[in-house]
Write a protein that holds these residues in place. Structure first.
Motif, mmCIF file in Angstrom:
data_model
loop_
_atom_site.group_PDB
_atom_site.id
_atom_site.type_symbol
_atom_site.label_atom_id
_atom_site.label_comp_id
_atom_site.label_asym_id
_atom_site.label_seq_id
_atom_site.Cartn_x
_atom_site.Cartn_y
_atom_site.Cartn_z
ATOM 1 N N CYS A 54 0.823 -1.214 0.000
ATOM 2 C CA CYS A 54 0.000 0.000 0.000
ATOM 3 C C CYS A 54 0.858 1.266 0.000
ATOM 4 C CB CYS A 54 -0.950 -0.004 1.184
ATOM 5 S SG CYS A 54 -2.272 -1.232 1.053
ATOM 6 N N ALA A 55 2.000 1.221 0.687
ATOM 7 C CA ALA A 55 2.889 2.380 0.698
ATOM 8 C C ALA A 55 3.397 2.700 -0.703
ATOM 9 C CB ALA A 55 4.064 2.124 1.641
ATOM 10 N N LYS A 114 -12.213 4.558 -4.885
ATOM 11 C CA LYS A 114 -11.122 5.009 -5.749
ATOM 12 C C LYS A 114 -10.028 3.944 -5.806
ATOM 13 C CE LYS A 114 -8.724 7.611 -2.084
ATOM 14 N NZ LYS A 114 -7.446 6.890 -2.100
ATOM 15 N N THR A 115 -9.280 3.935 -6.890
ATOM 16 C CA THR A 115 -8.090 3.100 -6.990
ATOM 17 C C THR A 115 -6.973 3.778 -6.188
ATOM 18 O OG1 THR A 115 -7.286 4.203 -8.979
ATOM 19 C CG2 THR A 115 -8.778 2.338 -9.304
ATOM 20 N N PRO A 116 -5.919 3.031 -5.852
ATOM 21 C CA PRO A 116 -5.678 1.623 -6.151
ATOM 22 C C PRO A 116 -6.389 0.710 -5.160
ATOM 23 C CG PRO A 116 -3.818 2.503 -4.926
ATOM 24 C CD PRO A 116 -4.754 3.662 -5.153
ATOM 25 N N TYR A 117 -6.653 -0.522 -5.619
ATOM 26 C CA TYR A 117 -7.245 -1.547 -4.773
ATOM 27 C C TYR A 117 -6.145 -2.504 -4.284
ATOM 28 C CZ TYR A 117 -11.297 0.141 -7.358
ATOM 29 O OH TYR A 117 -12.244 0.935 -7.932
ATOM 30 N N LEU A 118 -6.512 -3.295 -3.297
ATOM 31 C CA LEU A 118 -5.642 -4.380 -2.833
ATOM 32 C C LEU A 118 -6.420 -5.676 -2.985
ATOM 33 C CD1 LEU A 118 -2.917 -5.191 -1.525
ATOM 34 C CD2 LEU A 118 -4.089 -5.064 0.693
ATOM 35 N N THR A 119 -6.085 -6.484 -3.982
ATOM 36 C CA THR A 119 -6.756 -7.770 -4.155
ATOM 37 C C THR A 119 -6.170 -8.756 -3.152
ATOM 38 O OG1 THR A 119 -5.216 -8.454 -5.904
ATOM 39 C CG2 THR A 119 -7.240 -7.386 -6.594
ATOM 40 N N ALA A 170 -7.979 -8.026 9.227
ATOM 41 C CA ALA A 170 -6.797 -7.272 9.653
ATOM 42 C C ALA A 170 -6.113 -6.614 8.457
ATOM 43 C CB ALA A 170 -5.827 -8.197 10.395
ATOM 44 N N ILE A 171 -5.991 -7.357 7.344
ATOM 45 C CA ILE A 171 -5.415 -6.797 6.116
ATOM 46 C C ILE A 171 -6.248 -5.612 5.639
ATOM 47 C CG2 ILE A 171 -5.076 -7.260 3.652
ATOM 48 C CD1 ILE A 171 -4.443 -10.197 4.480
ATOM 49 N N ALA A 172 -7.557 -5.821 5.543
ATOM 50 C CA ALA A 172 -8.445 -4.799 4.985
ATOM 51 C C ALA A 172 -8.475 -3.542 5.855
ATOM 52 C CB ALA A 172 -9.848 -5.374 4.828
ATOM 53 N N VAL A 214 -6.901 2.556 1.134
ATOM 54 C CA VAL A 214 -6.964 1.572 0.047
ATOM 55 C C VAL A 214 -8.093 0.588 0.318
ATOM 56 C CG1 VAL A 214 -5.735 -0.373 -1.020
ATOM 57 C CG2 VAL A 214 -4.535 1.786 -0.609
ATOM 58 N N ARG A 215 -8.907 0.330 -0.680
ATOM 59 C CA ARG A 215 -10.014 -0.619 -0.563
ATOM 60 C C ARG A 215 -9.504 -2.029 -0.833
ATOM 61 N NH1 ARG A 215 -15.052 -1.694 1.641
ATOM 62 N NH2 ARG A 215 -16.468 -2.651 0.131
ATOM 63 N N ALA A 216 -9.657 -2.914 0.144
ATOM 64 C CA ALA A 216 -9.329 -4.330 -0.047
ATOM 65 C C ALA A 216 -10.512 -5.026 -0.709
ATOM 66 C CB ALA A 216 -9.026 -4.992 1.293
#
Length: 307
Positions: free
Chosen positions: A92-93, A110-115, A151-153, A162-164
């Motif tokens: 994410c950084a 908004k982007t970026p996403y975290l799949t 926890a990740i999200a 960032v949207r997980a």
């Protein structure tokens, strides 16, 4: 419907960062741009350098943007929590400092996403595509996986904005219809959305169109891939790992396979999906010579059916 089509390094065989045959990341950027894509995913952790200045310069030189980063790891083990959070932090950084696309009206986040994808379990890898014989997690292990995902999200959201998005993936512990339904119940929408993949959905025995419609209210991001039906039927009869099936060509350029993309287009129109769709085609990196031609064929086909 306002849609931006992007691509991902897996189209160049980039899934296992320890594979010695992976192409240089700069080649992936070059060919993504040459094939007519405006952007792409960062790929699995450890493939593209975690040097945002260097990567941003490479993207800008090619007029590209990054749409998402990826967690592709064991989401089940409690002992993997700190590793997962470290990856989340580092990914994410970087992705939040890279060139971004224009955001579109109607786009939820908004982007970026975290799949976020579960991976790394032999017993499920060999059962990819077989809902009837794939082992399921115990309630305790499932709860541990849910806790890791949350926890990740929460870290991605609260520290980086960032949207997980949870990505059901062949060979992981979130693959089949019952598991998708259960994860939708257990991870609330305010914590994480879904990235549904038309190809993985079909591989897991579901109807991609019906699955998109069923989870329309959770759909923040979409992946497209296509499946060669003849290869698919053959590999399902073998004891084979998912990426071994990919090396044998089970994934093909979009438009050549079994997934009905004109119907997918109609469905996304009906549910009012706006945002980003990433083209994927997992393959053996030893066949990377065909990647540029294949991703261009996929892009051209999608354009021909209205994307």
């Amino acid at each position: 419907m306002t849609i931006t089509i992007t691509t991902a390094p897996c189209c160049w065989g980039v899934d296992d960062v320890n594979n010695p045959n992976l192409p240089a990341w700069e080649r992936v950027f070059d060919e993504a741009a040459a094939a007519g894509y405006g952007g792409l995913e960062l790929g699995p952790y450890g493939y593209v350098p975690l040097d945002h200045q260097r990567v941003a310069r490479a993207l800008s030189e090619r007029n590209l943007f990054i749409v998402a980063g990826t967690i592709f790891d064991d989401l089940v083990s409690p002992d993997n929590r700190q590793n997962l959070l470290r990856q989340t932090d580092e990914i994410c950084a970087v992705i939040t400092r890279l060139p971004q696309p224009e955001q579109v009206d109607g786009q939820r986040f908004k982007t970026p996403y975290l799949t976020v994808m579960d991976w790394g379990h032999d017993e499920r890898d060999y059962a990819a595509g077989h809902p009837e014989r794939a082992p399921r997690l115990s309630d305790e292990d499932w709860a541990g996986m849910v806790a890791n995902i949350k926890a990740i999200a929460e870290l991605a959201r609260d520290k980086y904005g960032v949207r997980a998005v949870i990505h059901p993936h062949a060979g992981g512990y979130i693959e089949f219809a019952d598991e998708i339904e259960r994860i939708a119940r257990d991870v609330p929408a305010e914590t994480a959305g879904f990235c549904l993949d038309a190809g993985h959905t079909y591989y897991a025995g579901m109807d991609p169109v019906e699955t998109l419609r069923r989870y329309a209210d959770r759909l923040d991001y979409v992946h497209f891939k296509d499946i060669d039906q003849a290869v698919f039927e053959r590999v399902l009869g073998e004891r084979i790992r998912f990426f071994e099936a990919c090396a044998q060509g089970v994934m093909c350029p979009i438009g050549r396979g079994i997934v009905d993309y004109p119907e997918v287009k109609r469905t996304l129109d009906e549910i009012g999906y706006h945002g980003f769709i990433t083209v994927e085609q997992e393959r053996d990196p030893l066949s990377v010579a065909g990647s540029l031609e294949d991703v261009k064929e996929s892009r051209d086909y999608l354009r021909s059916v209205g994307f």
